[in-house]
Design an enzyme around this catalytic site. Structure first.
Site, PDB file in Angstrom:
ATOM      1  N   ASP A 167       0.861  -1.172   0.000  1.00 11.96           N
ATOM      2  CA  ASP A 167       0.000   0.000   0.000  1.00 11.96           C
ATOM      3  C   ASP A 167       0.908   1.237   0.000  1.00 11.96           C
ATOM      4  O   ASP A 167       1.776   1.373   0.869  1.00 11.96           O
ATOM      5  CB  ASP A 167      -0.903   0.007   1.241  1.00 11.96           C
ATOM      6  CG  ASP A 167      -1.755   1.261   1.342  1.00 11.96           C
ATOM      7  OD1 ASP A 167      -2.432   1.592   0.357  1.00 11.96           O
ATOM      8  OD2 ASP A 167      -1.739   1.915   2.405  1.00 11.96           O
ATOM      9  N   GLU A 183       1.763  11.226   0.320  1.00  9.85           N
ATOM     10  CA  GLU A 183       0.975  12.422   0.611  1.00  9.85           C
ATOM     11  C   GLU A 183       1.796  13.676   0.292  1.00  9.85           C
ATOM     12  O   GLU A 183       2.541  14.143   1.144  1.00  9.85           O
ATOM     13  CB  GLU A 183       0.515  12.410   2.064  1.00  9.85           C
ATOM     14  CG  GLU A 183      -0.342  11.185   2.404  1.00  9.85           C
ATOM     15  CD  GLU A 183      -0.978  11.257   3.790  1.00  9.85           C
ATOM     16  OE1 GLU A 183      -1.102  12.366   4.355  1.00  9.85           O
ATOM     17  OE2 GLU A 183      -1.375  10.200   4.306  1.00  9.85           O
ATOM     18  N   ASP A 194       1.206   5.185   0.470  1.00  6.70           N
ATOM     19  CA  ASP A 194       0.512   6.350   1.034  1.00  6.70           C
ATOM     20  C   ASP A 194       1.389   7.589   0.812  1.00  6.70           C
ATOM     21  O   ASP A 194       1.965   8.146   1.748  1.00  6.70           O
ATOM     22  CB  ASP A 194       0.231   6.121   2.517  1.00  6.70           C
ATOM     23  CG  ASP A 194      -0.655   7.210   3.112  1.00  6.70           C
ATOM     24  OD1 ASP A 194      -1.083   8.103   2.357  1.00  6.70           O
ATOM     25  OD2 ASP A 194      -0.902   7.175   4.325  1.00  6.70           O
ATOM     26  N   TYR A 230     -11.738  11.929   4.371  1.00  3.11           N
ATOM     27  CA  TYR A 230     -11.761  12.551   5.704  1.00  3.11           C
ATOM     28  C   TYR A 230     -10.666  13.610   5.712  1.00  3.11           C
ATOM     29  O   TYR A 230      -9.942  13.770   4.720  1.00  3.11           O
ATOM     30  CB  TYR A 230     -11.569  11.509   6.813  1.00  3.11           C
ATOM     31  CG  TYR A 230     -10.558  10.423   6.521  1.00  3.11           C
ATOM     32  CD1 TYR A 230      -9.188  10.688   6.543  1.00  3.11           C
ATOM     33  CD2 TYR A 230     -10.961   9.124   6.223  1.00  3.11           C
ATOM     34  CE1 TYR A 230      -8.253   9.693   6.273  1.00  3.11           C
ATOM     35  CE2 TYR A 230     -10.042   8.123   5.944  1.00  3.11           C
ATOM     36  CZ  TYR A 230      -8.690   8.416   5.978  1.00  3.11           C
ATOM     37  OH  TYR A 230      -7.769   7.435   5.706  1.00  3.11           O
TER      38      TYR A 230
END
Length: 707
Positions: free
Chosen positions: A451, A455, A453, A530
């Site tokens: 995975d 950012e 991530d 979110y």
């Protein structure tokens, strides 16, 4: 296990008494590591004492005994089978040797049933020395299974404090003519060094720079290769190097015996195989808190992130994960070696740990961040010579107990994404990263894929100056090359591997990526629907809204807008997963509210009472402000609902406090949306913040029946 019984008010049959002891006796507590020697200063010294009970039957009271006399007690709140802990500080005024022991008890009427820790002996000296810092190091702590190490104060006050070897085997076996052994060390408190060296039989075989950080903990590790039998002596030197001097403090000697192997095992670990050799007595664990069992009749993904640091203050361990209710667990986070200015600014101690883990490895390699948490911490069933313990051994157990669950390492995160900007656009960096990543999941083969991530591609992450227009194409290239590498690994192992990425839920950041190219290599795109709004500024909005509200301040900040954008870019709906928030974001001192709509005002500072300002766990919001999962509010708060955005919040007009969060109601709406648009599923950040009600609602929204 010690049991203390006080019986009064009549008789009790032996059979009933035995059953009551079995059912109510708490699990044994463990006293955390503490220095063995202290020195009186000005006639006294304060000694902090902490204990943990990692899982098992809870107690409702604990005692601290000093030389067999109870000197402290405190009440506890029992919480099923979840972890418990306690701490206090003892004041000593006389030199001598003292034995400390903790009793964890279940008190019911006149009956008190207790389990005792082992005995920890400390020595109080009469003069001189330095009083240890009463703040326990976090997040790295020594293994409670191992004997307490003795760490005298350094004799040279200008030299660093004494390093202590971490647990590792004292013997290894050659296989195919070689063996490897990982050696780690810790310095729990005291003067820092800026250099460390590993000496083998008196010769320096490894050295690495360190970042000094006052009196905080330091650590390091490296791997040693053996090609011949014999006894090898190792010493760690922690040094302070300046232009004029090199001041070092040595550890105690660690002796490793290397013996010849008979062939056929899997390395210098004596043939240990975590798939067959781990003690599974305690597994599978029952569902805890308010989690209910569901049947996943849709086959859609129901995932959650589990964070490495959750085992510390949050006291949430792999055994607490409601695994039977999950299809996917994402392990956060795996860091990437190289420049990590975001981490250095936000967490200097975590940065120092990463620098230590990366010593001797090329930039853009992946490593374990907190080696103690991941690989060394002792859990029930672990034994002293087990080559892999910690969370990773627990995840092997979880996978054995729940083979349907996919476990993926999540690489990056808010403060660990900086190197990914080079991985995305630099072919050489990407090659190192992918090779290291494949080797990582080959080594820790309970993992089922990768995975990412990052950012964020294009910028807007924790280091504002990072990011470029080339990131969108670079992300797609990274997905393609990772998929090719995973497919090659599948040929090697016979297993299937998933490739996922956690992506911004904002349309602007999504628009940077070449989705037409990237999606074909991916199994899931986890939309982080979110964190749309929060107390980093005063703009008020639903932080995890499904749709935009009538007066949303920022366009593109809702789950529906993000999903529709990806669908319009040709992303198949079954690859898209919506994110649920198991936490709230909130503001204090909201001003300028009109029409009883708190979102019409302006937010002040972030709320307190959570793990960081502005953020609070769902389970705490439910208990303190909602009054239950379906309640209307307590303590001056009301539970609000925006039927346009399908979003929940709590609001206290007397204190002008506003918190935006997911609730069971809003999560059920997300589930209905997933079914309506035939999306791939739902996931949540982060599982330790839930009490079961949000995960239950994730299943209910998808129409899954209770078992």
């Amino acid at each position: 296990m010690f049991k203390q019984l006080v019986i009064g008010g009549g008789s009790l049959s032996l059979l009933l008494l035995a059953a009551q002891i079995q059912a109510n006796t708490p699990n044994a507590p463990v006293i955390s590591w503490m220095p063995a020697d202290y020195q009186l200063q000005h006639g006294s010294v304060q000694v902090p004492v902490r204990w943990d009970m990692w899982w098992g039957s809870n107690g409702n009271k604990w005692y601290l005994h000093k030389n067999d006399s109870a000197v402290y007690s405190a009440a506890l709140t029992a919480d099923g089978q979840n972890a418990q802990s306690g701490s206090t500080t003892l004041t000593f005024t006389q030199p001598g040797s003292y034995q400390l022991q903790v009793s964890l008890c279940q008190v019911s009427g006149a009956t008190e049933e207790c389990a005792q820790s082992g005995i920890t002996t400390i020595t109080i000296g009469g003069s001189g020395g330095t009083v240890p810092d009463p703040v326990e190091p976090d997040p790295v702590e020594p293994d409670p299974v191992d004997p307490d190490p003795v760490e005298p104060a350094p004799t040279n006050p200008a030299a660093p404090a004494k390093p202590v070897f971490g647990w590792s085997e004292n013997s290894v076996t050659l296989t195919g003519g070689s063996a490897n052994l990982n050696l780690s060390w810790n310095m729990w408190w005291g003067n820092n060094g800026n250099l460390w060296q590993l000496k083998q039989n008196g010769a320096v075989v490894h050295s690495a720079a360190l970042t000094a950080n006052g009196q905080q903990a330091q650590s390091g590790s490296t791997s040693v290769n053996f090609s011949s039998t014999g006894n090898y002596n190792f010493v760690v030197s922690l040094c302070q190097q300046s232009s004029s001097a090199l001041l070092c403090t040595d550890s105690d000697i660690k002796t490793v015996a290397v013996t010849a192997g008979s062939g056929g095992d899997n390395g210098g670990d004596g043939g240990f195989n975590p798939w067959t050799d781990l003690d599974m007595t305690a597994w599978p664990h029952p569902l805890k808190q308010s989690n209910q069992a569901y049947s996943n009749t849709t086959g859609k993904k129901v995932g959650a992130y589990f964070v490495e640091w959750g085992i510390y203050g949050r006291a949430f361990h792999a055994a607490d994960i409601p695994a039977q209710n999950l299809t996917h667990i994402y392990y956060g986070f795996i860091p990437v070696c190289g420049a990590n200015p975001s981490l250095q600014a936000a967490n200097p101690q975590g940065h120092a740990a990463l620098v230590s883990q990366c010593a001797g490895k090329p930039d853009y390699s992946v490593v374990v961040h907190d080696a103690f948490a991941a690989l060394e911490k002792g859990y029930p069933g672990d034994v002293w010579d087990q080559p892999i313990r910690g969370i990773f051994a627990e995840l092997y157990r979880l996978k054995l107990a729940h083979p349907h669950v996919k476990i993926l390492p999540s690489v990056g995160g808010w403060t660990l994404s900086d190197p990914l900007y080079q991985v995305g656009v630099n072919p050489a960096a990407r090659a190192v990263f992918i090779e290291s990543m494949i080797d990582f999941i080959r080594t820790y083969d309970f993992f089922d894929g990768i995975d990412i991530d990052w950012e964020f591609p294009g910028g807007g992450g924790a280091t504002p100056e990072l990011g470029s227009p080339q990131d969108g194409a670079g992300f797609a290239t990274l997905m393609r090359e990772l998929r090719e590498a995973l497919d090659a690994l599948s040929v090697e192992t016979g297993r299937d591997y998933e490739l996922a990425a956690a992506m911004s839920g904002g349309v602007q950041k999504l628009s940077v990526v070449d989705w037409e190219d990237a999606h074909q290599y991916m199994d899931y795109i986890n939309l982080m629907t979110y964190d749309y709004y929060g107390a980093w500024n005063g703009v008020l909005g639903h932080q995890t809204g499904l749709y935009p509200s009538a007066n949303s301040p920022i366009s593109g900040f809702s789950a529906d807008e993000a999903v529709q954008y990806l669908l319009n870019r040709g992303v198949p709906p079954d690859k898209i997963a919506l994110g649920a928030a198991m936490y709230g974001r909130g503001w204090q001192n909201v001003a300028g509210v009109s029409g009883n709509n708190p979102f019409s005002g302006t937010g002040g500072a972030g709320i307190g009472g959570g793990w960081e300002p502005g953020i609070m766990d769902y389970k705490k919001i439910e208990a303190d402000f909602m009054g239950g999962p379906e309640a209307n509010g307590v303590n001056g708060f009301t539970v609000g609902w925006d039927d346009t955005a399908k979003a929940s919040y709590v609001w206290n007009p007397a204190t002008n406090t506003l918190i935006s969060m997911d609730t069971k109601r809003s999560v059920r709406e997300k589930g209905a949306y997933i079914l309506q648009h035939q999306l791939g599923g739902i996931f949540a950040w982060e599982i330790d913040a839930d009490n079961g009600h949000i995960l239950n609602a994730m299943h209910e929204g998808l129409g899954h029946p209770q078992q």
